[in-house]
Design a protein around this motif. Structure first.
Motif, PDB file in Angstrom:
ATOM      1  N   GLY A  28       3.057  -6.711   8.512  1.00 14.38           N
ATOM      2  CA  GLY A  28       2.053  -5.698   8.805  1.00 14.38           C
ATOM      3  C   GLY A  28       1.237  -5.338   7.582  1.00 14.38           C
ATOM      4  N   ASN A  29       0.138  -4.668   7.833  1.00 16.70           N
ATOM      5  CA  ASN A  29      -0.717  -4.179   6.755  1.00 16.70           C
ATOM      6  C   ASN A  29      -1.602  -3.069   7.281  1.00 16.70           C
ATOM      7  N   MET A  30      -1.942  -2.128   6.422  1.00 19.21           N
ATOM      8  CA  MET A  30      -2.666  -0.942   6.815  1.00 19.21           C
ATOM      9  C   MET A  30      -3.740  -0.622   5.783  1.00 19.21           C
ATOM     10  N   SER A  31      -4.808   0.000   6.243  1.00 22.08           N
ATOM     11  CA  SER A  31      -5.883   0.345   5.311  1.00 22.08           C
ATOM     12  C   SER A  31      -6.605   1.601   5.768  1.00 22.08           C
ATOM     13  N   GLU A  36     -18.598   3.521   2.322  1.00 26.25           N
ATOM     14  CA  GLU A  36     -19.209   2.356   2.948  1.00 26.25           C
ATOM     15  C   GLU A  36     -18.974   1.064   2.164  1.00 26.25           C
ATOM     16  N   LEU A  37     -18.499   1.185   0.928  1.00 27.34           N
ATOM     17  CA  LEU A  37     -18.327   0.010   0.074  1.00 27.34           C
ATOM     18  C   LEU A  37     -16.880  -0.418  -0.111  1.00 27.34           C
ATOM     19  N   THR A  38     -15.942   0.506   0.007  1.00 21.90           N
ATOM     20  CA  THR A  38     -14.562   0.249  -0.417  1.00 21.90           C
ATOM     21  C   THR A  38     -13.561   0.746   0.614  1.00 21.90           C
ATOM     22  N   CYS A  39     -12.470   0.000   0.755  1.00 27.12           N
ATOM     23  CA  CYS A  39     -11.321   0.483   1.507  1.00 27.12           C
ATOM     24  C   CYS A  39     -10.077   0.353   0.637  1.00 27.12           C
ATOM     25  N   TRP A  40      -9.031   1.078   1.019  1.00 27.07           N
ATOM     26  CA  TRP A  40      -7.737   0.998   0.340  1.00 27.07           C
ATOM     27  C   TRP A  40      -6.784   0.254   1.252  1.00 27.07           C
ATOM     28  N   LEU A  41      -6.224  -0.852   0.760  1.00 25.35           N
ATOM     29  CA  LEU A  41      -5.419  -1.753   1.580  1.00 25.35           C
ATOM     30  C   LEU A  41      -4.026  -1.898   0.979  1.00 25.35           C
ATOM     31  N   SER A  42      -3.032  -1.990   1.852  1.00 24.40           N
ATOM     32  CA  SER A  42      -1.658  -2.125   1.376  1.00 24.40           C
ATOM     33  C   SER A  42      -1.474  -3.428   0.609  1.00 24.40           C
ATOM     34  N   GLU A  43      -0.704  -3.351  -0.462  1.00 32.32           N
ATOM     35  CA  GLU A  43      -0.441  -4.531  -1.287  1.00 32.32           C
ATOM     36  C   GLU A  43       0.492  -5.479  -0.558  1.00 32.32           C
ATOM     37  N   SER A  44       0.310  -6.768  -0.762  1.00 30.66           N
ATOM     38  CA  SER A  44       1.110  -7.783  -0.096  1.00 30.66           C
ATOM     39  C   SER A  44       2.583  -7.686  -0.489  1.00 30.66           C
ATOM     40  N   GLY A  45       3.469  -7.935   0.493  1.00 26.07           N
ATOM     41  CA  GLY A  45       4.895  -8.037   0.220  1.00 26.07           C
ATOM     42  C   GLY A  45       5.636  -6.732   0.078  1.00 26.07           C
ATOM     43  N   PRO A  58      -7.783  -0.841  -4.064  1.00 30.25           N
ATOM     44  CA  PRO A  58      -9.153  -0.857  -3.562  1.00 30.25           C
ATOM     45  C   PRO A  58      -9.631  -2.276  -3.327  1.00 30.25           C
ATOM     46  N   VAL A  59     -10.353  -2.456  -2.217  1.00 24.80           N
ATOM     47  CA  VAL A  59     -10.914  -3.750  -1.853  1.00 24.80           C
ATOM     48  C   VAL A  59     -12.372  -3.543  -1.469  1.00 24.80           C
ATOM     49  N   GLU A  60     -13.235  -4.428  -1.936  1.00 27.83           N
ATOM     50  CA  GLU A  60     -14.650  -4.347  -1.599  1.00 27.83           C
ATOM     51  C   GLU A  60     -14.863  -4.855  -0.172  1.00 27.83           C
ATOM     52  N   ILE A  61     -15.427  -4.025   0.670  1.00 26.72           N
ATOM     53  CA  ILE A  61     -15.588  -4.367   2.083  1.00 26.72           C
ATOM     54  C   ILE A  61     -16.499  -5.578   2.266  1.00 26.72           C
ATOM     55  N   ALA A  62     -17.525  -5.703   1.466  1.00 29.79           N
ATOM     56  CA  ALA A  62     -18.494  -6.791   1.648  1.00 29.79           C
ATOM     57  C   ALA A  62     -17.959  -8.147   1.204  1.00 29.79           C
ATOM     58  N   ALA A  89     -15.363   3.257  11.946  1.00 25.36           N
ATOM     59  CA  ALA A  89     -13.927   3.012  11.747  1.00 25.36           C
ATOM     60  C   ALA A  89     -13.488   3.548  10.390  1.00 25.36           C
ATOM     61  N   GLY A  90     -12.422   4.344  10.400  1.00 20.95           N
ATOM     62  CA  GLY A  90     -11.940   4.937   9.162  1.00 20.95           C
ATOM     63  C   GLY A  90     -10.564   4.479   8.745  1.00 20.95           C
ATOM     64  N   ALA A  91      -9.824   3.834   9.653  1.00 16.55           N
ATOM     65  CA  ALA A  91      -8.472   3.373   9.343  1.00 16.55           C
ATOM     66  C   ALA A  91      -8.116   2.212  10.254  1.00 16.55           C
ATOM     67  N   VAL A  92      -7.369   1.255   9.716  1.00 15.41           N
ATOM     68  CA  VAL A  92      -6.949   0.066  10.467  1.00 15.41           C
ATOM     69  C   VAL A  92      -5.445  -0.112  10.292  1.00 15.41           C
ATOM     70  N   LEU A  93      -4.751  -0.379  11.396  1.00 13.91           N
ATOM     71  CA  LEU A  93      -3.306  -0.592  11.384  1.00 13.91           C
ATOM     72  C   LEU A  93      -3.002  -1.945  12.016  1.00 13.91           C
ATOM     73  N   HIS A  94      -2.256  -2.771  11.317  1.00 13.63           N
ATOM     74  CA  HIS A  94      -1.826  -4.072  11.849  1.00 13.63           C
ATOM     75  C   HIS A  94      -0.307  -4.106  11.864  1.00 13.63           C
ATOM     76  N   VAL A  95       0.273  -4.305  13.059  1.00 14.41           N
ATOM     77  CA  VAL A  95       1.725  -4.234  13.221  1.00 14.41           C
ATOM     78  C   VAL A  95       2.235  -5.464  13.958  1.00 14.41           C
ATOM     79  N   HIS A  96       3.556  -5.663  13.853  1.00 11.07           N
ATOM     80  CA  HIS A  96       4.215  -6.786  14.504  1.00 11.07           C
ATOM     81  C   HIS A  96       5.258  -6.240  15.482  1.00 11.07           C
ATOM     82  N   THR A  97       4.813  -5.589  16.535  1.00  9.76           N
ATOM     83  CA  THR A  97       5.766  -5.073  17.507  1.00  9.76           C
ATOM     84  C   THR A  97       6.197  -6.182  18.452  1.00  9.76           C
ATOM     85  N   VAL A  98       7.389  -6.036  19.007  1.00 12.31           N
ATOM     86  CA  VAL A  98       7.910  -7.036  19.938  1.00 12.31           C
ATOM     87  C   VAL A  98       7.032  -7.108  21.184  1.00 12.31           C
TER      88      VAL A  98
END
Length: 204
Positions: A28-31, A36-45, A58-62, A89-98
């Motif tokens: 999973g990963n969340m942000s 308009e230029l930047t989002c905060w994204l969870s670090e891998s692993g 911080p990650v550049e959206i463009a 959109a202000g937040a994104v959630l990516h999950v691995h539910t059964v």
């Protein structure tokens, strides 16, 4: 580190997701959007159930570029795509539910259609169980740029609201802020479980 209150809310949502087992094995990963230029994204692993604000970068959206040099989530390109497609959109959630993972495999069409459930009203703009809620289902792909391109092509011609499924992978959903994204996640997960159980009963 940002002083964004939404990041604090996102950390709390990640702990809630982790406690439910919806992002197992550091999946999973969340942000959250900073502007308009930047989002905060969870670090891998990172284990999503124990994230702190320092585990977001911080990650550049463009461009998908992480100026810090740290490694953001593998699905960075899907998060930034959503922020580009939907300025609200202000937040994104990516999950691995059964439930999401299994439904994404047994649903053979390009959309999962949910209808007749009162809990459809947990989704923004839905006012009746009689409406059909269409959740796109995309084939999974390790080439995130190619996958993002297919999702963008879909969004050019058809409504793309609340979230989408990746076959054998999981659910990505979003909202105007963390609270709405979290509500959409919980509502969709409930609907997915109902739909999965209904299909199982229909095969008996």
């Amino acid at each position: 580190m940002t002083n964004n209150l939404q990041l604090t809310a996102l950390v709390g949502a990640c702990h809630w997701i982790g406690a439910k087992g919806w992002a197992p094995a550091t999946g999973g990963n969340m942000s959250v959007r900073e502007d308009e230029l930047t989002c905060w994204l969870s670090e891998s692993g990172k284990d999503k159930g124990s994230l702190t604000p320092e585990d977001f970068l911080p990650v550049e959206i463009a461009t998908n570029h992480a100026p810090s040099g740290r490694k953001p989530s593998a699905e960075t390109g899907l998060h930034t795509l959503i922020y580009r497609l939907f300025p609200q959109a202000g937040a994104v959630l990516h999950v691995h539910t059964v439930n999401a993972t299994i439904l994404s495999r047994i649903e053979k069409s390009a959309e999962l259609v949910l209808q007749g459930y009162e809990m459809q009203k947990s989704l923004r703009g839905q006012t009746s169980h009689l409406d059909a809620v269409r959740i796109p289902v995309f084939d999974n792909d390790q080439d995130i740029a190619a996958l993002a391109g297919r999702i963008e092509d879909y969004a050019r011609t058809r409504p793309l609201s609340y979230g989408f499924l990746l076959r054998g992978h999981g659910l990505t959903c979003w909202g105007r802020d963390v609270a709405e994204a979290r509500r959409h996640l919980e509502g969709l997960e409930f609907l997915f479980e109902c739909e999965l159980r209904l299909r199982q009963l229909e095969t008996l």
